[in-house]
Design a protein around this motif. Structure first.
Motif, PDB file in Angstrom:
ATOM      1  N   TRP A  49      51.051   5.000  73.904  1.00 16.18           N
ATOM      2  CA  TRP A  49      50.027   4.562  72.742  1.00 16.18           C
ATOM      3  C   TRP A  49      50.337   4.892  71.539  1.00 16.18           C
ATOM      4  O   TRP A  49      50.341   4.001  70.422  1.00 16.18           O
ATOM      5  CB  TRP A  49      48.665   5.137  73.500  1.00 16.18           C
ATOM      6  N   TYR A  50      50.826   5.879  71.172  1.00 17.74           N
ATOM      7  CA  TYR A  50      51.057   6.674  69.613  1.00 17.74           C
ATOM      8  C   TYR A  50      52.723   6.298  68.912  1.00 17.74           C
ATOM      9  O   TYR A  50      52.080   5.921  68.067  1.00 17.74           O
ATOM     10  CB  TYR A  50      51.105   8.338  70.117  1.00 17.74           C
ATOM     11  N   ALA A  51      53.545   6.168  70.146  1.00 19.91           N
ATOM     12  CA  ALA A  51      54.961   6.128  69.073  1.00 19.91           C
ATOM     13  C   ALA A  51      54.868   4.253  69.315  1.00 19.91           C
ATOM     14  O   ALA A  51      55.525   3.907  68.402  1.00 19.91           O
ATOM     15  CB  ALA A  51      55.909   5.914  69.747  1.00 19.91           C
ATOM     16  N   ASP A  52      54.424   3.258  70.332  1.00 18.54           N
ATOM     17  CA  ASP A  52      54.472   1.517  69.861  1.00 18.54           C
ATOM     18  C   ASP A  52      52.984   1.492  70.061  1.00 18.54           C
ATOM     19  O   ASP A  52      52.398   0.731  71.144  1.00 18.54           O
ATOM     20  CB  ASP A  52      55.203   1.624  71.183  1.00 18.54           C
ATOM     21  N   PRO A  53      52.387   1.423  68.414  1.00 15.04           N
ATOM     22  CA  PRO A  53      50.426   0.497  69.367  1.00 15.04           C
ATOM     23  C   PRO A  53      50.602  -0.921  69.494  1.00 15.04           C
ATOM     24  O   PRO A  53      52.045  -1.344  68.961  1.00 15.04           O
ATOM     25  CB  PRO A  53      49.481   1.129  67.752  1.00 15.04           C
ATOM     26  N   PRO A 292      56.879  -4.060  64.630  1.00 15.45           N
ATOM     27  CA  PRO A 292      57.444  -4.985  64.807  1.00 15.45           C
ATOM     28  C   PRO A 292      57.993  -6.223  65.347  1.00 15.45           C
ATOM     29  O   PRO A 292      57.831  -7.355  65.445  1.00 15.45           O
ATOM     30  CB  PRO A 292      58.855  -4.159  65.632  1.00 15.45           C
ATOM     31  N   ALA A 293      56.699  -6.784  66.430  1.00 12.40           N
ATOM     32  CA  ALA A 293      56.195  -7.643  66.938  1.00 12.40           C
ATOM     33  C   ALA A 293      55.691  -8.580  65.943  1.00 12.40           C
ATOM     34  O   ALA A 293      55.700  -9.891  65.822  1.00 12.40           O
ATOM     35  CB  ALA A 293      55.010  -7.534  68.344  1.00 12.40           C
ATOM     36  N   ILE A 294      55.021  -8.480  65.443  1.00 13.10           N
ATOM     37  CA  ILE A 294      54.353  -9.366  63.449  1.00 13.10           C
ATOM     38  C   ILE A 294      56.147  -9.650  63.117  1.00 13.10           C
ATOM     39  O   ILE A 294      55.846 -10.462  62.867  1.00 13.10           O
ATOM     40  CB  ILE A 294      53.221  -8.367  62.911  1.00 13.10           C
ATOM     41  N   GLN A 295      56.643  -9.457  61.945  1.00  7.55           N
ATOM     42  CA  GLN A 295      57.460  -9.257  62.283  1.00  7.55           C
ATOM     43  C   GLN A 295      58.411 -10.802  62.612  1.00  7.55           C
ATOM     44  O   GLN A 295      59.269 -11.318  61.797  1.00  7.55           O
ATOM     45  CB  GLN A 295      58.901  -8.037  61.688  1.00  7.55           C
ATOM     46  N   PHE A 296      58.897 -10.182  63.795  1.00  6.86           N
ATOM     47  CA  PHE A 296      59.509 -11.490  64.890  1.00  6.86           C
ATOM     48  C   PHE A 296      58.215 -12.395  64.741  1.00  6.86           C
ATOM     49  O   PHE A 296      59.296 -14.284  64.969  1.00  6.86           O
ATOM     50  CB  PHE A 296      59.482 -10.890  65.967  1.00  6.86           C
ATOM     51  N   LEU A 297      57.643 -12.553  64.829  1.00  7.05           N
ATOM     52  CA  LEU A 297      56.374 -13.698  64.456  1.00  7.05           C
ATOM     53  C   LEU A 297      56.068 -14.960  62.816  1.00  7.05           C
ATOM     54  O   LEU A 297      56.503 -15.567  63.000  1.00  7.05           O
ATOM     55  CB  LEU A 297      55.048 -13.251  64.572  1.00  7.05           C
ATOM     56  N   PHE A 298      56.528 -13.571  62.205  1.00  9.82           N
ATOM     57  CA  PHE A 298      56.714 -14.287  60.551  1.00  9.82           C
ATOM     58  C   PHE A 298      58.013 -14.803  60.912  1.00  9.82           C
ATOM     59  O   PHE A 298      58.953 -16.370  60.590  1.00  9.82           O
ATOM     60  CB  PHE A 298      57.119 -13.157  59.843  1.00  9.82           C
ATOM     61  N   ILE A 359      57.903  -2.126  79.593  1.00  4.53           N
ATOM     62  CA  ILE A 359      59.042  -1.587  80.076  1.00  4.53           C
ATOM     63  C   ILE A 359      59.841  -0.940  78.857  1.00  4.53           C
ATOM     64  O   ILE A 359      60.009   0.248  79.045  1.00  4.53           O
ATOM     65  CB  ILE A 359      60.610  -2.946  79.315  1.00  4.53           C
ATOM     66  N   PHE A 360      58.762  -0.660  77.616  1.00  6.36           N
ATOM     67  CA  PHE A 360      58.764   0.613  76.888  1.00  6.36           C
ATOM     68  C   PHE A 360      58.193   1.279  77.508  1.00  6.36           C
ATOM     69  O   PHE A 360      58.752   3.257  77.214  1.00  6.36           O
ATOM     70  CB  PHE A 360      58.696   0.464  75.396  1.00  6.36           C
ATOM     71  N   VAL A 361      57.437   1.560  78.844  1.00  6.82           N
ATOM     72  CA  VAL A 361      57.304   2.919  79.135  1.00  6.82           C
ATOM     73  C   VAL A 361      57.301   3.238  80.579  1.00  6.82           C
ATOM     74  O   VAL A 361      57.996   4.561  81.220  1.00  6.82           O
ATOM     75  CB  VAL A 361      55.865   2.261  79.764  1.00  6.82           C
ATOM     76  N   LEU A 362      58.021   2.333  81.116  1.00  5.96           N
ATOM     77  CA  LEU A 362      58.714   2.241  82.611  1.00  5.96           C
ATOM     78  C   LEU A 362      59.857   2.603  83.082  1.00  5.96           C
ATOM     79  O   LEU A 362      60.148   3.442  83.257  1.00  5.96           O
ATOM     80  CB  LEU A 362      58.033   0.729  83.267  1.00  5.96           C
ATOM     81  N   LEU A 363      60.668   2.447  81.876  1.00  2.00           N
ATOM     82  CA  LEU A 363      61.564   2.807  81.589  1.00  2.00           C
ATOM     83  C   LEU A 363      61.789   4.041  80.832  1.00  2.00           C
ATOM     84  O   LEU A 363      62.656   5.031  82.599  1.00  2.00           O
ATOM     85  CB  LEU A 363      62.613   2.316  80.588  1.00  2.00           C
ATOM     86  N   PRO A 364      61.512   5.289  80.942  1.00  2.00           N
ATOM     87  CA  PRO A 364      61.045   6.838  80.128  1.00  2.00           C
ATOM     88  C   PRO A 364      60.630   6.982  81.592  1.00  2.00           C
ATOM     89  O   PRO A 364      61.036   8.177  81.996  1.00  2.00           O
ATOM     90  CB  PRO A 364      60.365   7.082  79.586  1.00  2.00           C
ATOM     91  N   PHE A 365      59.807   6.203  82.006  1.00  2.00           N
ATOM     92  CA  PHE A 365      58.848   6.954  83.270  1.00  2.00           C
ATOM     93  C   PHE A 365      59.650   6.937  85.123  1.00  2.00           C
ATOM     94  O   PHE A 365      59.566   7.964  85.467  1.00  2.00           O
ATOM     95  CB  PHE A 365      57.527   5.711  83.926  1.00  2.00           C
ATOM     96  N   CYS A 366      60.589   5.470  84.415  1.00  2.00           N
ATOM     97  CA  CYS A 366      61.759   5.994  85.902  1.00  2.00           C
ATOM     98  C   CYS A 366      63.063   7.098  85.924  1.00  2.00           C
ATOM     99  O   CYS A 366      62.855   7.416  86.530  1.00  2.00           O
ATOM    100  CB  CYS A 366      62.713   4.223  85.823  1.00  2.00           C
TER     101      CYS A 366
END
Length: 471
Positions: A49-53, A292-298, A359-366
């Motif tokens: 949540w802090y690194a990728d809101p 970044p998601a909004i940039q991709f949307l633009f 995926i951003f969470v699950l990969l580090p979790f694994c």
């Protein structure tokens, strides 16, 4: 045949028993370590949540003066964002200078703006990145009076004599039109001797049609109402940039647009000859903190809206990443090489974004959980062995008590203590791999119980004199 069938049955039975054993071990493992796993997941969720809101649901885009082609383009972006569940608010401004100032202001909520390439103060601004060019912005110069020949503009004195002491609008200070007009006039040597006035695009059209000014620079799209109004007025003429290649060499961000004879109006045969226009491009600039998601949307909006074939642009030509003088966004670089994220082709924007963030969470979790999971079987085995060893210790203490200070009146109390030890042993949850240790403990408890039940003294014997001796 029967033997083969029996082998198959034995094989499947073995696999079934092995799978059941591993499943039982796994469920027992979850029962033992679920608090640790939940704690680890909570920590990773907090980091996530802090690194990728999550991306914002409201974005502000600066267009320019009301009624401009940028405003019309912005409305198309609004519709695209609306389909994706994002509110895109259009912000009218006085032009490129205000757009850049607001984007570079870290306290201003504005996050994106349309700005013409070549606006000199853009490259000096901090905190701004480019998502590339999304369209051509032709540089038009309309004038009144007798039509000049193209050769008149090849010599400074020829064209200059016609415009000496005449009024030419170059756009308002801070606008993209002003920046391009000044650059072209200086490059051609016309910065002196021409009387310039500063009018907005809409005002310059009215003034030119009313005869209040003699010429006007306007930088706007072919489809813009101001440009169409001037192209459809037969009393006005349009300058062709005969030396367009030279201008493009001197001013690298400029592009050359070819207009065939009669392309603007076949009935009028306008233009009467093939002509060349100079053009800059519309750059999509952003605050470098944009999600970044909004940039991709633009970028996807630019591909869908500006990627279509138009009067000057070929299909798929935009968004373009060739001529921006600003730092290009890392997201734009990724988009240029890999296009839009694959998930967005199959899921709605918010679902695709959620999956990406998970995926951003699950990969580090694994990555973190795997070594823990690998070490836990040994840890669990040690825990079970420690439980068995503690019961062995309790059994040994009871046996020592029976050896050193047996009291026959307390026999029932001794039996109760043994029963309690056996109950504690039965309650231990162990894997099949430790069954031998487990049943050895049970056997040891039974042994002590049998010793306790066999006579007056559990560990005694009669000597030659008939006396009870303790082992």
């Amino acid at each position: 045949m029967g033997s083969f069938k029996q082998d198959i049955q034995d094989t499947f039975l073995g696999l079934s028993e092995s799978a059941q054993e591993h499943w039982n071990d796994f469920t027992q493992f979850l029962q033992e370590v679920w608090p640790l796993l939940i704690l680890l997941l909570i920590i990773l969720m907090g980091v996530w949540w802090y690194a990728d809101p999550p991306p914002p649901r409201h974005v502000m885009l600066a267009t320019g003066s009301p009624g401009s082609s940028y405003e019309a383009l912005g409305k198309k972006y609004v519709e695209f964002f609306k389909r994706k569940g994002i509110t895109l608010e259009l912000v009218p401004t006085m032009g490129a200078q205000e757009n850049i100032n607001r984007l570079s202001d870290r306290n201003d909520p504005l996050q994106a703006a349309f700005v013409q390439a070549g606006v000199s103060h853009a490259k000096d601004a901090k905190g701004i990145q480019s998502l590339g060019a999304v369209d051509y912005d032709p540089i038009w110069f309309f004038y009144r009076g007798p039509e000049l020949k193209a050769t008149d503009f090849q010599a400074v004195d020829g064209g200059l004599r016609y415009f000496l002491n005449k009024k030419i609008s170059i756009g308002i200070d801070g606008s993209g039109t002003y920046a391009q007009a000044i650059r072209i006039l200086k490059a051609a040597g016309y910065e002196k001797g021409v009387k310039v006035v500063q009018l907005t695009g809409h005002d310059s059209v009215k003034a030119l049609k009313a005869g209040e000014i003699d010429g006007s620079f306007i930088v706007d799209a072919y489809e813009a109402p101001n440009i169409q109004a001037l192209l459809n007025d037969p009393s006005l003429h349009l300058v062709t940039f005969k030396r367009a290649e030279a201008f493009a060499k001197l001013i690298p961000y400029l592009h050359i647009l070819d207009v065939p004879q009669g392309a603007f109006s076949l009935p009028r045969n306008f233009p009467p000859l093939d002509m060349k226009l100079l053009a800059t491009t519309t750059n999509l600039l952003i605050d470098d903190r944009m999600h970044p998601a909004i940039q991709f949307l633009f970028l996807e909006a630019a591909r869908e809206i500006n990627g279509k074939e138009s009067f000057f642009a070929q299909r798929g030509e935009f968004p373009s990443f060739k001529d921006s003088a600003l730092i290009e966004s890392p997201v734009a670089i990724h988009y240029e090489k890999n296009n839009y994220p694959l998930l967005s082709a199959y899921f709605p924007f918010w679902v695709a974004e959620l999956i990406n963030r998970l995926i951003f969470v699950l990969l580090p979790f694994c990555v973190l959980a795997y070594p823990i999971l690998q070490s836990l079987p040994g840890f669990r085995a040690k825990r079970m062995q420690n439980k068995i060893n503690r019961l062995y210790g309790s059994l040994k203490s009871l046996e020592q008590e029976l050896l050193n200070g047996f009291n026959n009146e307390q026999r029932d109390e001794y039996l109760k203590r043994l029963n309690l030890l056996e109950y504690q042993a039965i309650k231990i949850k162990i894997s099949k791999r430790m069954s031998s240790d487990y049943y050895t403990l049970r056997t040891s408890i039974d042994y002590v119980r049998n010793c306790l039940n066999r006579g007056e003294h559990p560990y005694g014997y009669e000597d030659l004199d008939g006396q009870i001796a303790v082992l």
